[in-house]
Write a protein that holds these residues in place. Structure first.
Motif, PDB file in Angstrom:
ATOM      1  N   LEU A  14       0.827  -1.211   0.000  1.00 33.75           N
ATOM      2  CA  LEU A  14       0.000   0.000   0.000  1.00 33.75           C
ATOM      3  C   LEU A  14       0.857   1.254   0.000  1.00 33.75           C
ATOM      4  CD1 LEU A  14      -2.909  -0.933   2.437  1.00 33.75           C
ATOM      5  CD2 LEU A  14      -3.162  -0.088   0.100  1.00 33.75           C
ATOM      6  N   GLU A  15       1.938   1.243   0.755  1.00 31.04           N
ATOM      7  CA  GLU A  15       2.834   2.406   0.808  1.00 31.04           C
ATOM      8  C   GLU A  15       3.421   2.681  -0.567  1.00 31.04           C
ATOM      9  OE1 GLU A  15       5.219   5.545   1.749  1.00 31.04           O
ATOM     10  OE2 GLU A  15       3.543   4.698   2.898  1.00 31.04           O
ATOM     11  N   GLU A  16       3.833   1.633  -1.282  1.00 33.12           N
ATOM     12  CA  GLU A  16       4.391   1.808  -2.628  1.00 33.12           C
ATOM     13  C   GLU A  16       3.336   2.351  -3.593  1.00 33.12           C
ATOM     14  OE1 GLU A  16       7.440  -1.117  -4.178  1.00 33.12           O
ATOM     15  OE2 GLU A  16       6.438  -2.342  -2.649  1.00 33.12           O
ATOM     16  N   LEU A  17       2.127   1.816  -3.496  1.00 35.15           N
ATOM     17  CA  LEU A  17       1.077   2.246  -4.417  1.00 35.15           C
ATOM     18  C   LEU A  17       0.629   3.674  -4.155  1.00 35.15           C
ATOM     19  CD1 LEU A  17      -1.106  -1.014  -4.506  1.00 35.15           C
ATOM     20  CD2 LEU A  17       0.366  -0.143  -6.335  1.00 35.15           C
ATOM     21  N   THR A  18       0.530   4.049  -2.905  1.00 35.44           N
ATOM     22  CA  THR A  18       0.050   5.403  -2.579  1.00 35.44           C
ATOM     23  C   THR A  18       1.144   6.460  -2.726  1.00 35.44           C
ATOM     24  OG1 THR A  18       0.483   4.970  -0.223  1.00 35.44           O
ATOM     25  CG2 THR A  18      -1.753   4.592  -1.026  1.00 35.44           C
ATOM     26  N   SER A  19       2.400   6.049  -2.577  1.00 36.66           N
ATOM     27  CA  SER A  19       3.502   7.008  -2.719  1.00 36.66           C
ATOM     28  C   SER A  19       3.972   7.130  -4.164  1.00 36.66           C
ATOM     29  CB  SER A  19       4.681   6.590  -1.835  1.00 36.66           C
ATOM     30  OG  SER A  19       5.251   5.367  -2.297  1.00 36.66           O
ATOM     31  N   GLY A  20       3.524   6.192  -5.016  1.00 44.64           N
ATOM     32  CA  GLY A  20       3.925   6.229  -6.422  1.00 44.64           C
ATOM     33  C   GLY A  20       5.261   5.573  -6.693  1.00 44.64           C
ATOM     34  N   THR A  21       5.811   4.844  -5.716  1.00 42.67           N
ATOM     35  CA  THR A  21       7.119   4.213  -5.901  1.00 42.67           C
ATOM     36  C   THR A  21       7.029   2.794  -6.434  1.00 42.67           C
ATOM     37  OG1 THR A  21       7.143   3.465  -3.586  1.00 42.67           O
ATOM     38  CG2 THR A  21       8.147   5.610  -4.063  1.00 42.67           C
ATOM     39  N   PHE A  22       5.817   2.282  -6.623  1.00 41.39           N
ATOM     40  CA  PHE A  22       5.664   0.927  -7.141  1.00 41.39           C
ATOM     41  C   PHE A  22       6.144   0.887  -8.591  1.00 41.39           C
ATOM     42  CE2 PHE A  22       3.374  -2.555  -9.165  1.00 41.39           C
ATOM     43  CZ  PHE A  22       3.532  -3.588  -8.242  1.00 41.39           C
ATOM     44  N   PRO A  23       7.097   0.019  -8.932  1.00 41.65           N
ATOM     45  CA  PRO A  23       7.625  -0.028 -10.308  1.00 41.65           C
ATOM     46  C   PRO A  23       6.523  -0.333 -11.329  1.00 41.65           C
ATOM     47  CG  PRO A  23       9.034  -1.282  -8.809  1.00 41.65           C
ATOM     48  CD  PRO A  23       7.790  -0.945  -8.044  1.00 41.65           C
ATOM     49  N   GLY A  24       6.494   0.430 -12.406  1.00 43.52           N
ATOM     50  CA  GLY A  24       5.525   0.200 -13.473  1.00 43.52           C
ATOM     51  C   GLY A  24       4.131   0.711 -13.169  1.00 43.52           C
ATOM     52  N   LEU A  25       3.983   1.497 -12.091  1.00 42.77           N
ATOM     53  CA  LEU A  25       2.660   1.998 -11.717  1.00 42.77           C
ATOM     54  C   LEU A  25       2.056   2.864 -12.818  1.00 42.77           C
ATOM     55  CD1 LEU A  25       0.445   2.227  -9.574  1.00 42.77           C
ATOM     56  CD2 LEU A  25       1.704   4.165  -8.590  1.00 42.77           C
ATOM     57  N   GLY A  26       2.899   3.664 -13.471  1.00 50.52           N
ATOM     58  CA  GLY A  26       2.403   4.531 -14.538  1.00 50.52           C
ATOM     59  C   GLY A  26       1.834   3.733 -15.694  1.00 50.52           C
ATOM     60  N   LEU A  27       2.529   2.648 -16.080  1.00 50.97           N
ATOM     61  CA  LEU A  27       2.046   1.803 -17.175  1.00 50.97           C
ATOM     62  C   LEU A  27       0.735   1.123 -16.794  1.00 50.97           C
ATOM     63  CD1 LEU A  27       5.395   0.094 -18.262  1.00 50.97           C
ATOM     64  CD2 LEU A  27       4.178   1.939 -19.433  1.00 50.97           C
ATOM     65  N   TRP A  28       0.661   0.680 -15.575  1.00 44.58           N
ATOM     66  CA  TRP A  28      -0.550   0.025 -15.065  1.00 44.58           C
ATOM     67  C   TRP A  28      -1.726   1.001 -15.106  1.00 44.58           C
ATOM     68  CZ3 TRP A  28      -0.766  -2.126  -9.329  1.00 44.58           C
ATOM     69  CH2 TRP A  28      -1.970  -2.792  -9.129  1.00 44.58           C
ATOM     70  N   ARG A  29      -1.481   2.225 -14.663  1.00 41.68           N
ATOM     71  CA  ARG A  29      -2.538   3.234 -14.638  1.00 41.68           C
ATOM     72  C   ARG A  29      -2.952   3.613 -16.063  1.00 41.68           C
ATOM     73  NH1 ARG A  29      -3.736   5.850 -10.190  1.00 41.68           N
ATOM     74  NH2 ARG A  29      -1.668   5.527  -9.280  1.00 41.68           N
ATOM     75  N   ASP A  30      -1.959   3.753 -16.951  1.00 40.80           N
ATOM     76  CA  ASP A  30      -2.260   4.119 -18.342  1.00 40.80           C
ATOM     77  C   ASP A  30      -3.142   3.070 -19.009  1.00 40.80           C
ATOM     78  OD1 ASP A  30      -0.800   6.403 -18.101  1.00 40.80           O
ATOM     79  OD2 ASP A  30       0.991   5.630 -19.115  1.00 40.80           O
ATOM     80  N   TYR A  31      -2.866   1.803 -18.714  1.00 39.12           N
ATOM     81  CA  TYR A  31      -3.657   0.722 -19.312  1.00 39.12           C
ATOM     82  C   TYR A  31      -5.135   0.870 -18.962  1.00 39.12           C
ATOM     83  CZ  TYR A  31      -5.913  -3.858 -19.407  1.00 39.12           C
ATOM     84  OH  TYR A  31      -6.814  -4.883 -19.590  1.00 39.12           O
ATOM     85  N   HIS A  32      -5.421   1.193 -17.696  1.00 42.77           N
ATOM     86  CA  HIS A  32      -6.822   1.307 -17.279  1.00 42.77           C
ATOM     87  C   HIS A  32      -7.455   2.613 -17.737  1.00 42.77           C
ATOM     88  CE1 HIS A  32      -7.565  -2.344 -14.947  1.00 42.77           C
ATOM     89  NE2 HIS A  32      -6.276  -2.318 -14.708  1.00 42.77           N
ATOM     90  N   GLU A  33      -6.633   3.607 -18.002  1.00 46.41           N
ATOM     91  CA  GLU A  33      -7.173   4.885 -18.475  1.00 46.41           C
ATOM     92  C   GLU A  33      -7.432   4.865 -19.977  1.00 46.41           C
ATOM     93  OE1 GLU A  33      -4.383   7.773 -17.162  1.00 46.41           O
ATOM     94  OE2 GLU A  33      -5.137   7.808 -15.087  1.00 46.41           O
ATOM     95  N   THR A  34      -6.610   4.136 -20.741  1.00 43.40           N
ATOM     96  CA  THR A  34      -6.724   4.131 -22.199  1.00 43.40           C
ATOM     97  C   THR A  34      -7.367   2.859 -22.747  1.00 43.40           C
ATOM     98  OG1 THR A  34      -4.555   3.119 -22.546  1.00 43.40           O
ATOM     99  CG2 THR A  34      -4.627   5.525 -22.314  1.00 43.40           C
ATOM    100  N   GLY A  35      -7.281   1.778 -21.980  1.00 46.09           N
ATOM    101  CA  GLY A  35      -7.799   0.504 -22.464  1.00 46.09           C
ATOM    102  C   GLY A  35      -6.839  -0.222 -23.376  1.00 46.09           C
ATOM    103  N   HIS A  36      -5.636   0.325 -23.567  1.00 42.83           N
ATOM    104  CA  HIS A  36      -4.637  -0.296 -24.445  1.00 42.83           C
ATOM    105  C   HIS A  36      -3.473  -0.825 -23.609  1.00 42.83           C
ATOM    106  CE1 HIS A  36      -6.717   1.229 -27.941  1.00 42.83           C
ATOM    107  NE2 HIS A  36      -6.664   2.467 -27.462  1.00 42.83           N
TER     108      HIS A  36
END
Length: 215
Positions: free
Chosen positions: A177-199
């Motif tokens: 949870l700390e990694e996810l909420t602080s933004g330090t989880f590796p690849g979090l941006g790609l994971w978020r982009d996938y759900h925002e764009t569907g690609h």
């Protein structure tokens, strides 16, 4: 590697351990096992108790100590542990202690496909899981402390182990949870982009393809 047991159902382990105390009727065995909370220590199907006892008898691990009938009531059979059963119990216990086995909890299954949910939803779900875990842990710690005032630690070691495992899981969930909420989880941006764009990002698609080749 684990041995192939003549009767491999873990209820058989519990029955053999119960009969170390004294000969018993299967109904008495069930009452004792329930009183000792064995249903929470191992996966037990209480309806299979009689068939497990019969299998143990068939393989010479327990034997009939006494059989009687009163009036029209069903025959009452009392079983006792044989020397072969005593040896099987000790050997099985040694194996279970010394041999780590891979267990597949439902939470691990969920984690294996966690990417199907958006990161923000995962955070919310993990927070709710952690709240439930911490409440249960508080209850378990309190109960264990109470039991330890009356029962020797030797007979509560499995409860102590469960508390330790739950504490370890809770600590891991907190760190995730700390990694996810602080933004330090590796690849979090790609994971978020996938759900925002569907690609599926090319980087993730490539990794998935490589992983699929190793199955």
């Amino acid at each position: 590697m684990a041995k192939r047991r003549r009767v491999g159902n873990l209820m058989a382990l519990a029955v053999l351990a119960a009969l170390v105390q004294r000969p018993m009727h299967p109904y008495e065995m069930a009452s004792l096992l329930r009183a000792h909370g064995k249903g929470t220590d191992m996966k037990i199907k209480w309806g299979s108790l009689y068939s497990v006892v019969h299998s143990l008898a068939k393989h010479g691990l327990v034997e009939v100590a006494e059989s009687s009938r009163q009036g029209g009531r069903p025959e009452r059979t009392i079983y006792r542990l044989t020397e072969a059963g005593r040896q099987e119990l000790a050997d099985w216990e040694r194996e279970l202690i010394v041999t780590p086995e891979q267990e597949l909890p439902r939470f691990k299954a969920a984690l294996s496909v966690i990417s199907v949910l958006a990161p923000d939803e995962v955070v919310t779900l993990l927070q709710r899981r952690l709240e439930v875990m911490e409440a249960r842990l508080a209850d378990q710690r309190e109960a264990l402390a109470g039991y330890l005032r009356e029962v020797p630690r030797l007979f509560l070691i499995e409860d102590e182990y469960e508390v330790a495992m739950r504490e370890a899981e809770a600590a891991w969930v907190r760190s995730l949870l700390e990694e996810l909420t602080s933004g330090t989880f590796p690849g979090l941006g790609l994971w978020r982009d996938y759900h925002e764009t569907g690609h599926v990002p090319p980087e993730i698609s490539e990794i998935a393809e490589r992983g699929g080749d190793t199955d």
